[in-house]
Motif scaffolding. Structure first.
Motif, PDB file in Angstrom:
ATOM      1  N   TYR A  67      69.328  58.576 -17.151  1.00 48.72           N
ATOM      2  CA  TYR A  67      68.332  59.647 -17.189  1.00 48.72           C
ATOM      3  C   TYR A  67      68.899  60.932 -16.601  1.00 48.72           C
ATOM      4  O   TYR A  67      69.859  60.902 -15.817  1.00 48.72           O
ATOM      5  N   ALA A 104      67.389  64.722 -14.821  1.00 48.89           N
ATOM      6  CA  ALA A 104      66.190  65.366 -14.270  1.00 48.89           C
ATOM      7  C   ALA A 104      66.619  66.564 -13.440  1.00 48.89           C
ATOM      8  O   ALA A 104      67.718  66.579 -12.877  1.00 48.89           O
ATOM      9  N   GLN A 105      65.748  67.550 -13.389  1.00 47.81           N
ATOM     10  CA  GLN A 105      65.960  68.687 -12.495  1.00 47.81           C
ATOM     11  C   GLN A 105      65.030  68.522 -11.307  1.00 47.81           C
ATOM     12  O   GLN A 105      63.816  68.424 -11.466  1.00 47.81           O
ATOM     13  N   ILE A 106      65.604  68.476 -10.114  1.00 47.65           N
ATOM     14  CA  ILE A 106      64.822  68.261  -8.899  1.00 47.65           C
ATOM     15  C   ILE A 106      65.198  69.326  -7.874  1.00 47.65           C
ATOM     16  O   ILE A 106      66.219  70.012  -8.011  1.00 47.65           O
ATOM     17  N   SER A 107      64.394  69.443  -6.833  1.00 53.03           N
ATOM     18  CA  SER A 107      64.717  70.380  -5.760  1.00 53.03           C
ATOM     19  C   SER A 107      65.784  69.763  -4.849  1.00 53.03           C
ATOM     20  O   SER A 107      65.935  68.533  -4.797  1.00 53.03           O
ATOM     21  N   ASN A 166      67.584  74.267  -7.026  1.00 52.54           N
ATOM     22  CA  ASN A 166      67.391  72.994  -7.714  1.00 52.54           C
ATOM     23  C   ASN A 166      68.723  72.327  -8.043  1.00 52.54           C
ATOM     24  O   ASN A 166      69.786  72.941  -7.941  1.00 52.54           O
ATOM     25  N   LYS A 224      62.119  54.189 -16.532  1.00 48.53           N
ATOM     26  CA  LYS A 224      61.823  55.587 -16.239  1.00 48.53           C
ATOM     27  C   LYS A 224      61.152  55.707 -14.876  1.00 48.53           C
ATOM     28  O   LYS A 224      60.070  55.149 -14.664  1.00 48.53           O
ATOM     29  N   PHE A 238      60.131  58.562 -13.014  1.00 52.24           N
ATOM     30  CA  PHE A 238      59.081  59.564 -12.804  1.00 52.24           C
ATOM     31  C   PHE A 238      58.948  60.396 -14.069  1.00 52.24           C
ATOM     32  O   PHE A 238      59.836  60.393 -14.943  1.00 52.24           O
ATOM     33  N   ALA A 239      57.860  61.121 -14.175  1.00 56.30           N
ATOM     34  CA  ALA A 239      57.479  61.770 -15.431  1.00 56.30           C
ATOM     35  C   ALA A 239      58.513  62.775 -15.937  1.00 56.30           C
ATOM     36  O   ALA A 239      58.739  62.892 -17.142  1.00 56.30           O
ATOM     37  N   SER A 240      59.153  63.521 -15.040  1.00 60.01           N
ATOM     38  CA  SER A 240      60.074  64.577 -15.475  1.00 60.01           C
ATOM     39  C   SER A 240      61.468  64.058 -15.846  1.00 60.01           C
ATOM     40  O   SER A 240      62.287  64.811 -16.365  1.00 60.01           O
ATOM     41  N   ALA A 241      61.728  62.795 -15.604  1.00 59.36           N
ATOM     42  CA  ALA A 241      63.030  62.216 -15.972  1.00 59.36           C
ATOM     43  C   ALA A 241      63.101  62.024 -17.481  1.00 59.36           C
ATOM     44  O   ALA A 241      62.155  61.545 -18.111  1.00 59.36           O
ATOM     45  N   GLU A 242      64.240  62.406 -18.070  1.00 56.60           N
ATOM     46  CA  GLU A 242      64.429  62.297 -19.512  1.00 56.60           C
ATOM     47  C   GLU A 242      65.567  61.323 -19.807  1.00 56.60           C
ATOM     48  O   GLU A 242      66.654  61.421 -19.231  1.00 56.60           O
TER      49      GLU A 242
END
Length: 292
Positions: free
Chosen positions: A228, A230-233, A255, A265, A267-271
């Protein structure tokens, strides 16, 4: 005579320490990659195959010849060790010529074969240069030339691109692929990119044991659906690294764009994204990608 190396139930000991554990491998013509961490047992296995180290237990045949017949095995094997060095004060040609004498090549054979090999490894214009004046990449290419000087059927190279710059690494990998068209070439490395760029058949070694043997694509399939992005802080990164295997990171201001492995998966923002060799290798070495 079959172009195949067959290893069955190989165990190797250094005193009470077991360096290789029940290794079973079949290696056929072409490029074969042996991938693993430093200290995984790769060099030990290479030395056993090159008859530089007698095996402790098990059975090995090289093109149908038992590995105990070291004289015949060495005639058909070229070896480039990780710590390769040559006679520093000799010129490139002089070093090759001297090694040709040690290999039992006649004067006529050396005069024909050395210029051909120096051209093959792109050192024909450096034939008079002293070995100590060569760059790291040039020394590695000279190492390949000396390893195939006696036209062996098998070439074993141990960590050949370690310390090379990107351009030399690509040149060296292309050279190995060319050589492998007519030989068994075993490439031992901890650099995943070298395996991905050159090998179809591979084995992964860890703590002296084979974790995987098969195709590169087969290894990648093990991590399909488990990679996956994802963009995280930035402040979320430490916690995420504790829970998942992070294979790459790119800082974007406050970020971070991360690539990581998870069984599902998280969390929701993970692609979800396609797995690569490095992802699959990390997944295999760590057993699983995330917390249960």
């Amino acid at each position: 005579m079959s172009a195949e190396i067959k290893i069955e139930h190989l165990n190797q000991y250094y005193g009470k320490k077991q360096a290789l554990k029940e290794v079973d491998l079949t290696i056929q013509q072409g490029m074969f990659g042996l991938l693993g961490r430093n200290g995984a047992g790769k060099t030990t296995l290479m030395k056993v195959l090159a008859t530089l180290l007698p095996k402790s237990d098990g059975r090995i045949t090289v093109c149908g010849i038992p590995v105990e017949d070291s004289a015949r095995i060495r005639k058909m094997t070229g070896y480039l060790p990780q710590d390769f060095s040559m006679y520093p004060n000799m010129s490139v040609y002089e070093a090759m010529d001297y090694l040709g004498v040690l290999s039992g090549l006649s004067t006529a054979e050396r005069r024909k074969r050395i210029p051909y090999l120096l051209e093959k490894v792109n050192l024909q214009n450096d034939r008079k240069t002293k070995v100590k004046a060569l760059s790291g990449g040039m020394k590695r290419r000279l190492g390949i030339a000396q390893a195939i000087l006696h036209n062996p059927r098998i070439l074993i190279v141990d960590e050949p691109t370690a310390g090379l710059d990107p351009e030399e690494r690509v040149r060296f990998r292309n050279l190995l692929c060319e050589i492998a068209e007519e030989r068994i070439v075993i490439l031992s490395t901890h650099i995943v990119g070298d395996i991905e760029a050159t090998c179809e058949q591979i084995a992964v070694l860890n703590n002296g044991e084979i974790l995987y043997q098969g195709t590169v694509s087969g290894l990648i399939e093990m991590a399909d659906g488990k990679v996956y992005t994802a963009q995280i802080s930035r402040h979320e990164l430490p916690q995420l690294k504790e829970r998942y295997i992070v294979t790459s990171m790119l800082t974007l201001g406050n970020n971070v764009m991360i690539r990581f492995i998870a069984e599902k998966k998280p969390f929701a923002s993970a692609e979800s994204c396609d797995a690569g060799v490095e992802d699959a290798y990390m997944y295999l070495m760590n057993g699983e990608g995330s917390e249960a």
